[in-house]
Design an enzyme around this catalytic site. Sequence first.
Site, PDB file in Angstrom:
ATOM      1  N   HIS A  96      -4.546  -3.503   6.585  1.00  0.00           N
ATOM      2  CA  HIS A  96      -4.388  -3.727   5.150  1.00  0.00           C
ATOM      3  C   HIS A  96      -5.753  -4.153   4.619  1.00  0.00           C
ATOM      4  CE1 HIS A  96      -3.184  -5.082   1.248  1.00  0.00           C
ATOM      5  NE2 HIS A  96      -3.705  -6.271   1.498  1.00  0.00           N
ATOM      6  N   ASP A 107       0.840  -1.202   0.000  1.00  0.00           N
ATOM      7  CA  ASP A 107       0.000   0.000   0.000  1.00  0.00           C
ATOM      8  C   ASP A 107       0.876   1.254   0.000  1.00  0.00           C
ATOM      9  OD1 ASP A 107      -2.475  -1.591   0.359  1.00  0.00           O
ATOM     10  OD2 ASP A 107      -1.530  -2.085   2.258  1.00  0.00           O
TER      11      ASP A 107
HETATM   12  P1  NAX Z   1      -2.328 -18.074  -4.337  1.00  0.00           P
HETATM   13  O1  NAX Z   1      -3.712 -18.628  -4.195  1.00  0.00           O
HETATM   14  O2  NAX Z   1      -1.712 -17.970  -5.678  1.00  0.00           O
HETATM   15  O3  NAX Z   1      -1.337 -18.923  -3.419  1.00  0.00           O
HETATM   16  C1  NAX Z   1      -1.632 -19.216  -2.085  1.00  0.00           C
HETATM   17  C2  NAX Z   1      -0.903 -20.493  -1.745  1.00  0.00           C
HETATM   18  O4  NAX Z   1      -1.042 -20.719  -0.342  1.00  0.00           O
HETATM   19  C3  NAX Z   1      -1.470 -21.726  -2.472  1.00  0.00           C
HETATM   20  O5  NAX Z   1      -0.436 -22.465  -3.080  1.00  0.00           O
HETATM   21  C4  NAX Z   1      -2.110 -22.516  -1.329  1.00  0.00           C
HETATM   22  O6  NAX Z   1      -2.081 -23.906  -1.540  1.00  0.00           O
HETATM   23  C5  NAX Z   1      -1.222 -22.098  -0.159  1.00  0.00           C
HETATM   24  N1  NAX Z   1      -1.771 -22.378   1.168  1.00  0.00           N
HETATM   25  C6  NAX Z   1      -3.067 -22.344   1.560  1.00  0.00           C
HETATM   26  N2  NAX Z   1      -3.160 -22.741   2.845  1.00  0.00           N
HETATM   27  C7  NAX Z   1      -1.907 -23.014   3.259  1.00  0.00           C
HETATM   28  C8  NAX Z   1      -1.357 -23.496   4.488  1.00  0.00           C
HETATM   29  N3  NAX Z   1      -2.137 -23.765   5.540  1.00  0.00           N
HETATM   30  N4  NAX Z   1      -0.022 -23.687   4.573  1.00  0.00           N
HETATM   31  C9  NAX Z   1       0.781 -23.443   3.495  1.00  0.00           C
HETATM   32  N5  NAX Z   1       0.309 -23.010   2.314  1.00  0.00           N
HETATM   33  C10 NAX Z   1      -1.006 -22.797   2.196  1.00  0.00           C
HETATM   34  O7  NAX Z   1      -2.370 -16.657  -3.592  1.00  0.00           O
HETATM   35  P2  NAX Z   1      -1.375 -15.427  -3.730  1.00  0.00           P
HETATM   36  O8  NAX Z   1      -1.814 -14.557  -4.849  1.00  0.00           O
HETATM   37  O9  NAX Z   1       0.026 -15.920  -3.713  1.00  0.00           O
HETATM   38  O10 NAX Z   1      -1.729 -14.620  -2.387  1.00  0.00           O
HETATM   39  C11 NAX Z   1      -1.398 -15.122  -1.116  1.00  0.00           C
HETATM   40  C12 NAX Z   1      -2.038 -14.274  -0.013  1.00  0.00           C
HETATM   41  O11 NAX Z   1      -1.551 -12.938  -0.057  1.00  0.00           O
HETATM   42  C13 NAX Z   1      -3.568 -14.163  -0.114  1.00  0.00           C
HETATM   43  O12 NAX Z   1      -4.106 -14.336   1.180  1.00  0.00           O
HETATM   44  C14 NAX Z   1      -3.767 -12.731  -0.558  1.00  0.00           C
HETATM   45  O13 NAX Z   1      -5.022 -12.217  -0.164  1.00  0.00           O
HETATM   46  C15 NAX Z   1      -2.638 -12.043   0.160  1.00  0.00           C
HETATM   47  N6  NAX Z   1      -2.235 -10.708  -0.311  1.00  0.00           N
HETATM   48  C16 NAX Z   1      -1.807  -9.817   0.613  1.00  0.00           C
HETATM   49  C17 NAX Z   1      -1.344  -8.563   0.274  1.00  0.00           C
HETATM   50  C18 NAX Z   1      -0.858  -7.608   1.305  1.00  0.00           C
HETATM   51  O14 NAX Z   1      -0.517  -6.475   0.940  1.00  0.00           O
HETATM   52  N7  NAX Z   1      -0.772  -7.944   2.598  1.00  0.00           N
HETATM   53  C19 NAX Z   1      -1.367  -8.101  -1.139  1.00  0.00           C
HETATM   54  C20 NAX Z   1      -1.396  -9.221  -2.116  1.00  0.00           C
HETATM   55  C21 NAX Z   1      -2.280 -10.378  -1.729  1.00  0.00           C
HETATM   56  O15 NAX Z   1      -3.613 -10.063  -2.049  1.00  0.00           O
END
Ligand code: NAX
Length: 333
Positions: A187, A159
């Site tokens: 966030h 952000d």
């Molecule tokens: P993806 O869906 O591409 O990847 C997430 C991965 O996490 C998947 O491979 C899934 O299998 C894995 N996962 C789920 N549960 C798990 C667990 N218990 N242990 C280990 N791995 C696990 O998502 P992606 O685009 O990489 O985003 C990841 C996270 O970042 C999401 O929650 C998203 O909302 C968050 N974000 C946060 C941001 C921030 O500024 N704080 C911005 C970007 C993003 O939106």
Amino acid sequence: MSEPIKVVVTGAAGQIAYSLLYMIANGDVFGKNQKIILTLLDIPPMMGVLEGVVMELSDCAFTLLTEVIPTTDVAVAFKDVSVVFLVGAMPRREGMERKDLLSANVKIFKVQGEALNTYAKKDVKVLVVGNPANTNALICSHYAPSIPKENFTAMTRLDQNRACAQIAQKVGSDITKVKNLFIWGNHSATQFPDCSNGTVDGKPVTDLVDASYLENEFVTTVQKRGAAVIAARKMSSAMSAAKAAADHVRDWWIGTQSGNYVSMGVVTPKDNPYNVPEGIVFSFPVEIKNKQWSIVPGFKINDFARSKLDITTKELLEEKEEAMAVCNADAKI
Ligand code: NAX
């Protein structure tokens, strides 16, 4: 070359990790003299994809990577770990209530907090990226009482980077000249991107850009930037999120430069200079020395800013209450 450090990325088969792993292995986070043991945690259905990521890391021939460990086991992942990027989380599915999302994530961050408590180094640094990032960080810290609360942070750097980019474009400046724009609070769409202490090439942003833009369009553009990326790309921000995670941990590891502060979600201490309630994960301007952050006091908070801080504080208190209700219900089982 220093001794290798163990670094864990969770959600390692996902899209943010795909960009982030490159930056970590390339020395962009811990420096070009720091060898790394990279541990990749994901869930069993993703192991095939993760195998492909491991192949690509090998094919990059990174000179700093001493070992790559793919795993589904939190005990293996967190054993003696120094730095953790908690990227994996339960995504919000269609029709899912916020309560259900929080509850699914409490379960994940409870398991990970407990494992960190048992296996990680006591000075481990944890960055939570997975949403809802602030409250996930709080839960993780709650279940890791042997690790100082200061070691758990949530990412609001994306952000902040978005805010700096918007101002640089607005005034036609090089982004390196934009300083001290901060994100306050959660966030989420209630975050407050604040220019009132910012400068461009030493001049106050408030002298360069009109107040009505800064209080309206600027705030909503930053708040809704994630949704705009999804609408255009049909996928959420990944490259920019990875870059922000790398920026956040690099500054935590190496320190901030004098007078150049950054936004981090941290567990609010009792006597914080901005009167935010104790015990929520709230984004503040911080400076970092010797791997310790401190909230920078003395920034002006006018009535407009205070009203924005109150809104995001209220949301974080509600999230905390809902998440703690899930934790307490869980404790009674
Ligand atoms: P993806 O869906 O591409 O990847 C997430 C991965 O996490 C998947 O491979 C899934 O299998 C894995 N996962 C789920 N549960 C798990 C667990 N218990 N242990 C280990 N791995 C696990 O998502 P992606 O685009 O990489 O985003 C990841 C996270 O970042 C999401 O929650 C998203 O909302 C968050 N974000 C946060 C941001 C921030 O500024 N704080 C911005 C970007 C993003 O939106």
